[in-house]
Design a protein around this motif. Structure first.
Motif, short mmCIF file in Angstrom:
data_model
loop_
_atom_site.label_atom_id
_atom_site.label_comp_id
_atom_site.label_asym_id
_atom_site.label_seq_id
_atom_site.Cartn_x
_atom_site.Cartn_y
_atom_site.Cartn_z
N ASN A 30 26.54 -18.60 1.18
CA ASN A 30 25.69 -19.55 1.66
C ASN A 30 25.02 -18.85 3.10
OD1 ASN A 30 25.69 -21.81 0.16
ND2 ASN A 30 27.79 -22.30 0.96
N THR A 31 23.55 -19.26 3.43
CA THR A 31 22.99 -18.76 4.39
C THR A 31 22.56 -17.15 4.30
OG1 THR A 31 24.66 -17.98 6.08
CG2 THR A 31 24.01 -20.27 5.94
N LYS A 32 22.81 -16.52 3.27
CA LYS A 32 22.71 -15.01 3.22
C LYS A 32 21.41 -14.66 2.48
CE LYS A 32 26.68 -13.97 5.04
NZ LYS A 32 26.77 -13.42 6.31
N GLY A 33 20.39 -15.66 2.10
CA GLY A 33 19.15 -15.39 1.61
C GLY A 33 18.98 -15.64 0.40
N LYS A 34 19.87 -16.51 -0.42
CA LYS A 34 19.84 -16.72 -1.84
C LYS A 34 18.64 -17.67 -2.15
CE LYS A 34 23.03 -19.17 -3.35
NZ LYS A 34 22.56 -20.11 -2.27
N SER A 35 18.22 -18.66 -1.00
CA SER A 35 17.26 -19.56 -1.39
C SER A 35 16.11 -18.78 -0.94
CB SER A 35 17.35 -20.70 -0.60
OG SER A 35 18.38 -21.52 -1.00
N THR A 36 16.16 -17.89 -0.22
CA THR A 36 14.97 -16.94 0.26
C THR A 36 14.32 -16.34 -1.13
OG1 THR A 36 16.02 -16.58 2.23
CG2 THR A 36 13.92 -14.96 1.44
N LEU A 47 2.88 -21.93 -5.11
CA LEU A 47 3.34 -23.27 -5.43
C LEU A 47 3.92 -24.09 -4.48
CD1 LEU A 47 4.54 -22.38 -9.28
CD2 LEU A 47 2.66 -23.83 -8.74
N GLU A 48 3.89 -23.77 -3.04
CA GLU A 48 4.48 -24.42 -2.04
C GLU A 48 4.21 -25.80 -1.99
OE1 GLU A 48 1.86 -21.55 0.18
OE2 GLU A 48 2.76 -21.65 -1.89
N LEU A 59 9.16 -20.27 3.26
CA LEU A 59 10.21 -19.38 3.46
C LEU A 59 10.95 -19.48 4.81
CD1 LEU A 59 8.46 -16.25 2.00
CD2 LEU A 59 10.26 -17.56 0.89
N PRO A 60 12.39 -18.98 4.96
CA PRO A 60 13.03 -19.06 6.01
C PRO A 60 12.74 -18.13 6.94
CG PRO A 60 14.34 -18.20 4.32
CD PRO A 60 13.02 -18.64 3.74
N SER A 65 9.85 -14.82 10.84
CA SER A 65 10.21 -14.55 12.38
C SER A 65 11.17 -13.39 12.59
CB SER A 65 10.45 -15.75 12.97
OG SER A 65 11.44 -16.46 12.60
N TYR A 66 12.46 -13.75 12.15
CA TYR A 66 13.52 -12.81 12.47
C TYR A 66 14.40 -12.67 11.44
CZ TYR A 66 16.52 -16.46 13.69
OH TYR A 66 17.15 -17.85 13.73
#
Length: 668
Positions: A30-36, A47-48, A59-60, A65-66
């Motif tokens: 989790n929070t490591k970029g899978k959903s990215t 398709l956003e 995108l996160p 940004s960082y």
């Protein structure tokens, strides 16, 4: 393949994610970029707006940004981009590139025509397209228009609530095989955006993916109805124009239907009638009469005024008598018209009163039905509180039983129907009186003109040629031309109406050829197979709220239902997720045996929602892995316990993409 790139001051960060045929499981904590990765693919395809009507980048911060590193450093992102390699069912490959952060406008999508990611360095043709702006789905340079052709789709025109027809946008179709983490699991069959104001958008999307005939048949029926209505409107317009033209000529149109009719002999009975005193004569009869009169006048010599004085005086007297008769008829008709107009207004008021009485009685009947009180009303009891009424100004012997509410309703309806029939008859007679008045007025104008001419001749020199005879000859010849002109215009309009009648018969024939059944046999077969697939998979995934054999697919909404009722809150949250798995996979597997528009792709972002059991999750992975045999592709992203996940994946034929840390790593 998916490529993510983020450029920082100290170098380039990114990753390449390969996706093979069959099942690919993408794992990251989790929070490591899978959903990215998941949203990066959506973003690459423009398709956003499938996620939100806002045009914000989905995108996160790692791409905008960082980004964070495995050693807990925070790196500022200067530029970033997403690339996605796609292959269609014909084996054509393209690479889609889109900037996330940088100097390039995010509405620009660049397409390389070839495998730019898997075969780097190969020179490829490149073309720019645009997304998000108006026309992106319709115009040649719109990316979604290009993508539609690349996928081999032909998205249909659908109805909107607030506008005419529009294209079924891709954002409404992709949720049926692309389930994103935030909102995708909230609805069955899919969380399809509704802000585009497309009518029954869920049905339209499923019908397209399954390639059902139902909407095509519905649109055919609707368009036929519109064409029939347009045909009737054009017919009515022509008829009204013809009636106005004939009315100016002192005639009326008879036996011409107000609406198109299929009877080929119907138009043959239509004709023009000309007023002859109080009678109406056929135009052809009047033309013959005036032709004979014109021929007789033309063959006779023109006499001198002195030879015509007695005849002229007699003619003036006859015309004056005729004018008096016509004026008397006009006054009588006008008075009758005034009386009948008052009667018609009275009828309209009476009908309005009956409408009001009917509504009130229907309300009373409804209240009686709701309260369970249906007793007959009597004059000696209050209909509201049922108390006895003995104090009255009327003699008790004069009281009689009151008509029950149901009988009263029927009586009012019969009264209303009778008055409406009388009103229709009066309106028809009013039209006939108006035509008669117009004919009288025209004849009066002609007679007054003749009287003025004849009186002028009585004081003319005796040796002059008779102007009255000359005028009569000219007037008779002009009358023949006018009547012939009326006939010519009538024939022309009838010819045009004949074309409308032929078109009307063709439209009726086309309507008869369209089946009255809502679903075609092919549609029913597809829904039957989808139901069977749904039942088998729901059972395999551990659906337990009730027997999976009780599940079926609604023929109206295409949603899962039980005994004709859509499945709502009666299922547990985990069973709702299992049903979602089964539905989406069933749509994919249906494409193996039936012709559909499914792209043979299924993407699940975090499919193990609501803590569904590991046994169910294992069954899902095994079922999804079978897609490889059918040359399909399934992509699951998950943060499931890695040890448990790998125990399952080692038993099935699938690909694994494991990210032990952050997905975006510094590249050499």
């Amino acid at each position: 393949m998916l490529r993510l790139r983020a450029i920082a001051a100290e170098g380039v960060y990114g990753t390449d994610v390969p996706f093979g045929r069959g099942l690919t499981v993408l794992w990251a904590d989790n929070t490591k970029g899978k959903s990215t990765c998941m949203q990066g693919m959506l973003y690459a395809l423009g398709l956003e707006r499938m996620l939100s009507p806002r045009r914000e980048i989905p995108l996160p911060h790692a791409m905008t940004s960082y980004l964070n590193t495995d050693d807990n450093r925070r790196i500022e992102v200067l530029e970033s981009s997403v690339s996605l390699e796609l292959e269609n069912r014909e084996g054509q490959i393209i690479t889609v590139n889109r900037s996330v952060k940088g100097s390039t406008d995010t509405r620009l999508v660049t397409v390389d025509f070839g495998p730019a990611l898997t075969h780097e360095g190969t020179p490829l043709r490149r073309q720019n397209f645009f997304v998000l702006d108006a026309g992106a789905a319709q115009r040649e340079d719109g990316f979604h228009h290009f993508l539609e052709g690349f996928l081999g789709w032909s998205l249909p025109q659908v109805r909107r609530y607030d506008a005419p027809e529009t294209k079924l946008y891709m954002e409404t179709v992709f949720p049926l095989f692309w389930v994103e983490q935030k909102f995708g699991w909230s609805a069955i069959p899919a969380a399809i955006p509704t802000y585009m104001r497309i009518r029954e958008v869920h049905k339209r999307a499923v019908e397209f993916i399954m390639d059902l005939d139902v909407y095509k048949l519905e649109m055919q029926r609707e368009r036929l109805s519109e064409r029939i209505a347009s045909n009737a409107k054009e017919w009515s317009t022509m008829r009204e124009e013809l009636e106005r033209f004939v009315l100016r000529g002192g005639g009326r149109v008879a036996a011409l239907s107000e609406q198109p009719i299929a009877d080929p002999d119907g138009l043959g009975r239509a004709h023009i009638q000309i007023a002859d005193g109080a009678e109406w004569m056929s135009l052809s009869v009047m033309v013959s009469r005036y032709r004979a009169s014109a021929a007789a006048l033309a063959s006779a010599a023109i006499p001198a005024v002195e030879d015509q004085s007695s005849e002229v005086a007699e003619k003036v007297q006859q015309l004056s008598q005729r004018v008096d008769e016509l004026n008397a008829q006009r006054i009588n008709l006008h008075n009758l018209q005034q009386l009948k107009s008052a009667d018609m207004r009275s009828l309209e008021r009476r009908i309005d009163t009956l409408d009001d009485d009917l509504a009130k009685n229907l309300d009373v009947q409804k209240l009686q039905r709701y309260s369970g009180i249906v007793a007959t009303l009597t004059p000696d009891r209050c209909p509201t509180c049922e108390q006895a009424l003995t104090d009255t100004l009327l003699s008790q012997e004069a009281l009689s039983a009151v008509m029950p509410v149901a009988d009263n309703i029927e009586y009012i309806r019969s009264q209303k129907k009778m008055f409406e029939d009388i009103l229709v008859r009066e309106e028809r007679e009013a039209v006939a009186r108006t035509d008669h008045l117009a004919a009288i007025n025209k004849e009066l104008a002609d007679n007054y003109a003749q009287i003025r001419l004849l009186r002028a001749e009585l004081v003319a020199p005796g040796s002059n040629p008779s102007a009255a005879v000359i005028e009569e000859r000219i007037r008779t010849e002009a009358k023949v031309r006018d009547l012939e002109g009326l006939q010519s215009v009538f024939d022309e309009v009838v010819e045009r109406l004949q074309g409308l009648q032929d078109a009307y018969r063709t439209l009726l024939k086309d309507r008869e050829e369209i089946s009255d059944e809502k679903l075609s046999p092919k549609d029913r077969d597809k829904l039957r197979l989808l139901t069977e697939l749904l039942q088998r998979q729901a059972a395999a995934f551990g659906f337990s709220t009730f027997s999976s054999r009780e599940l079926s697919i609604s023929e109206d909404s295409y949603r899962p239902e039980k005994e004709g009722f859509e499945i709502g809150f009666e299922t547990s949250a985990s069973d709702a997720i299992r049903l979602k798995w089964a539905y989406q996979l069933s749509l994919l597997e249906l494409a193996n045996v039936k012709r559909t528009n499914h792209p043979n792709l299924l993407i699940f972002d975090e499919p193990r929602q609501q803590s569904s059991s590991k046994v169910s999750f294992e069954s899902l992975l095994k079922r999804a892995a079978e897609s490889r045999r059918h040359d399909q592709q399934v992509i699951f992203s998950t943060s499931e316990d890695l040890e448990t996940l790998q125990r399952i994946t080692q038993q099935i034929d699938c690909g694994e993409v494991i990210f032990p840390g952050y997905i975006l790593q510094k590249l050499e």
